[in-house]
Write an enzyme that holds these catalytic residues in place. Sequence first.
Site, mmCIF file in Angstrom:
data_model
loop_
_atom_site.group_PDB
_atom_site.id
_atom_site.type_symbol
_atom_site.label_atom_id
_atom_site.label_comp_id
_atom_site.label_asym_id
_atom_site.label_seq_id
_atom_site.Cartn_x
_atom_site.Cartn_y
_atom_site.Cartn_z
ATOM 1 N N ARG A 223 -0.492 -7.475 4.350
ATOM 2 C CA ARG A 223 0.868 -6.963 4.477
ATOM 3 C C ARG A 223 1.849 -8.129 4.443
ATOM 4 N NH1 ARG A 223 -0.658 -2.701 3.139
ATOM 5 N NH2 ARG A 223 -0.499 -0.688 4.209
ATOM 6 N N HIS A 271 1.778 -5.813 -5.643
ATOM 7 C CA HIS A 271 1.045 -4.946 -4.701
ATOM 8 C C HIS A 271 0.017 -4.102 -5.453
ATOM 9 C CE1 HIS A 271 1.372 -2.779 -0.558
ATOM 10 N NE2 HIS A 271 0.126 -2.789 -1.004
#
Length: 308
Positions: A223, A271
């Site tokens: 993250r 991502h």
Amino acid sequence: MIRVAFLSRPGLMDPMKPLLERELPGVAVASWPEPAARDADIAVCWKPEAGALAAMPKLKLIHAIAAGVDNILSDPTLPDLPLCRIVDPGITSAMTEFVLWGALYFHRDFDRMISNARDGLWCRYDQRAARDRRIGILGLGELGTAAAVRLVELGFAVSAWSRSPRRLAGVQTYSGADALDAFLSETEILVSLLPLTPSTVGLLNAERLSRLPRGAALILCSRGEHLVLDDLVGLLRNGHLRGAVLDVFEQEPLPAEHPLWREPGVLVTPHMAAIASWEVIAQQVADNAKRLLRGEPLLNVVDRVRGY
């Protein structure tokens, strides 16, 4: 009839609607903030607007569309309802592939080769055997364990750090806050696969990243909130760190004008290290919807204390 609301940025979940309608004939689907979404039984979420879930009085289940649920748990008004996440075996394989690629990117000097190729520079570097390269995995959950096992199979020296003690064949393991510095001090390529919890926000700051040996590299595929970006850039510019592959960010998509896109030594990926397919997401949401209707135990329920 069961009612489902999508809570995400506009259009993100559009591909899932026909799949969910196929899995749940007669389902009514609305997107927040449409009025019909307020009457939903199930909220399917990715970074929902704070307060939105609390404004849905008939809600019975909150369902993430990913393995991580930090983007939902961060809402201070989150209702006390079951929260489920997606568990996709394909994600584990995909993440392992990404970690192996990132490790080889630095281990075999592809970062330098790509830079040299732009300048027409023919330069070969001394090659090191995998056994002489220490790769450190932050987090020994399902993803971290799978990546560590594969790296060991390729012959790398592998260390891993986890919150609680773990044992893994061929891996030097560390656990607890007191062991983190020792783990970092020997890690040449650091791979972050930690869950995002209050204790891991900002974990990768200047103090901790400077514990890595000079010339170390970072692969961030957990993250964005784990990393203090300015601290990373400072350590890259002063030469302490060699480079970084960054797949996740606090703000996504990363704006095209963001300086990280052009920061020497940094490779930005969008991502994409491991993404569950819409088919898998729809199937698991539908399965839990049916279980909810039948009063059966739900699958992949999140422990809110642990955060996963």
